[in-house]
Design an enzyme around this catalytic site. Structure first.
Site, PDB file in Angstrom:
ATOM      1  N   LYS A 185     -10.539 -77.037  18.278  1.00  0.00           N
ATOM      2  CA  LYS A 185     -10.916 -75.713  18.750  1.00  0.00           C
ATOM      3  C   LYS A 185     -12.057 -75.253  17.842  1.00  0.00           C
ATOM      4  CE  LYS A 185      -6.097 -74.843  19.938  1.00  0.00           C
ATOM      5  NZ  LYS A 185      -5.647 -76.205  19.502  1.00  0.00           N
TER       6      LYS A 185
ATOM      7  N   ASP B  89      -4.504 -82.881  16.737  1.00  0.00           N
ATOM      8  CA  ASP B  89      -4.980 -81.521  16.990  1.00  0.00           C
ATOM      9  C   ASP B  89      -4.609 -80.655  15.792  1.00  0.00           C
ATOM     10  OD1 ASP B  89      -5.583 -78.995  17.860  1.00  0.00           O
ATOM     11  OD2 ASP B  89      -4.472 -79.084  19.708  1.00  0.00           O
TER      12      ASP B  89
ATOM     13  N   LYS C 254       2.295 -79.808  28.788  1.00  0.00           N
ATOM     14  CA  LYS C 254       3.055 -79.662  27.555  1.00  0.00           C
ATOM     15  C   LYS C 254       4.387 -80.399  27.686  1.00  0.00           C
ATOM     16  CE  LYS C 254       0.270 -76.649  25.478  1.00  0.00           C
ATOM     17  NZ  LYS C 254      -0.341 -76.846  24.141  1.00  0.00           N
TER      18      LYS C 254
ATOM     19  N   ASP D 186       0.640 -83.175  25.770  1.00  0.00           N
ATOM     20  CA  ASP D 186       0.593 -82.538  24.450  1.00  0.00           C
ATOM     21  C   ASP D 186       2.021 -82.273  23.995  1.00  0.00           C
ATOM     22  OD1 ASP D 186       0.095 -81.160  22.155  1.00  0.00           O
ATOM     23  OD2 ASP D 186      -1.055 -79.542  23.090  1.00  0.00           O
TER      24      ASP D 186
ATOM     25  N   LYS E 121      -3.485 -81.576  32.071  1.00  0.00           N
ATOM     26  CA  LYS E 121      -2.802 -81.535  30.777  1.00  0.00           C
ATOM     27  C   LYS E 121      -1.460 -80.833  30.906  1.00  0.00           C
ATOM     28  CE  LYS E 121      -3.384 -80.185  25.940  1.00  0.00           C
ATOM     29  NZ  LYS E 121      -4.309 -79.647  24.930  1.00  0.00           N
TER      30      LYS E 121
END
EC number: 4.2.1.113
Length: 365
Positions: free
Chosen positions: A276, A253, A173, A202, A171
């Site tokens: 989360k 998200d 950013k 992301d 993953k």
């Protein structure tokens, strides 16, 4: 089971390097461990760690709510406890109570959850796990992505190292630099991984729709696992318009509580939800969302923001209890220079849950 005592244990865990989140840069993870002790001496553990973006005021508010909730626990029966309205506090209390119940039953937490909630009792895809599995079992592997951080000069090195360690997904950013620069840097990362790593991006709501479309369309044909939060001002309709032309999943998200699960699912806006459990509000809320997502044919990925071993292990047990197997965003423990307990072992891109009862761990004194 009656609660004899409940105590709170503060922690501050320095990071190996800064973690760039959507609205904060993290250099230290602060939180509170919750220990709930039964009258027969068993102890269940939970983790309360506010999101870094909540700031000093947000941390103080959550910790104050935790302290208030904890004062009311001794003398109560575990079945009669109504967790706090504050999501992070509810996550900590539910985790500690379920850990306590699972330890008493002699079952790993994920096995206890599967036996307690019929909604997740169906066999897991690709694993053959069943609700009637034996009580003594080998450690369970939860696939996780490697947390590669931002798309900076060291990202290709980190991607290559993750591939060497057996991770299948990394993953990254994005949405910080210019689109063309990030696209070139991403090509270098993919080349260095030599086909061994799929990339999960992301964007943290980085782009207006036209720029998002340009970036996303440039990714077609690359080993892209999915892209989270591409739109700066998302709506279910705008996300659905982007998603329908892409071969890989878009994911919601931070937009989830803003746009609402029902609206996203009804519009077929995305093919993945990233949650989360602490932000969502605990184990029960996550299981309810998992059932709703499964009915809609949408993936559910659990993630953390550099949480402690207690928080990550609890989320991994929850992920292992779900009826479908996905690659989760729980590969953050190696960002901490120290931790509250020995972390689970990661082998070939999977977090290996301990086979002991409850969480399978005991925090260090």
């Amino acid at each position: 089971m009656r609660i004899a005592a409940a105590t709170v244990h503060p922690y501050a865990l320095p990071l190996v390097r800064p973690w760039v989140a959507s609205r904060a840069t993290l250099t230290e993870r602060r939180g509170r461990l919750l220990a709930v002790t039964s009258e027969d001496g068993l102890v269940g553990w939970g983790d309360c760690a506010p999101l870094p973006s909540s700031g000093e005021a947000g941390h103080a508010r959550v910790f104050q709510a935790l302290n208030a909730a904890v004062r009311g626990l001794p003398g109560r029966d575990t079945a009669d406890v109504s967790p706090s309205d504050v999501p992070e506090v509810r996550w900590a209390i539910e985790t500690a109570l379920f850990d306590l119940e699972a330890r008493r039953a002699g079952l790993p937490l994920r096995r206890f959850l599967r036996s307690s909630f019929p909604v997740i009792a169906s066999p897991r895809q690709g694993t053959g796990a069943r609700n009637d599995e034996p009580r003594t079992i080998a450690p369970v592997r939860v696939p996780i992505n490697a947390a590669l951080g931002p798309l900076d000069a060291g990202c290709a090195d980190r991607a290559e190292a993750a591939a060497e360690r057996g991770f299948a997904v990394g993953k990254i950013k994005v949405g910080v630099g210019a689109i063309d620069d990030e696209r070139r840097a991403l090509a270098d990362v993919i080349e260095r991984a030599r086909g061994r790593l799929r990339v999960r991006l992301d964007a943290n709501r980085a782009w207006p729709e036209a720029e998002a479309r340009r970036f996303l369309e440039s990714l077609v044909g690359l080993p892209i696992d999915g892209v989270e939060e591409p739109l700066a001002d998302p709506t279910p309709a705008a996300l659905a318009h982007l998603q329908k032309d892409l071969p890989f999943p878009l994911a919601a998200d931070e937009s989830l509580p803003v746009l609402g699960v029902d609206a996203l699912l009804e519009a077929r806006a995305v093919r993945r939800l990233v949650v989360k459990p602490a932000r969502l509000g605990g184990i029960r809320a996550t299981l309810a969302l998992a059932a709703q997502a499964q009915t809609a044919g949408v993936e559910l990925v659990l993630t953390s923001v550099v949480d402690s071993t207690v928080g990550v292990t609890a989320a991994a047990h929850l992920a292992a209890a779900l009826p479908t197997e996905n690659t989760h965003g729980l590969g953050t423990l190696d960002w901490l220079t120290r931790d509250v307990a020995p972390p689970p072992v990661i082998v070939d891109g999977a977090l290996c849950l301990p086979a002991g009862p409850g969480l399978g761990l005991v925090p260090k004194g």
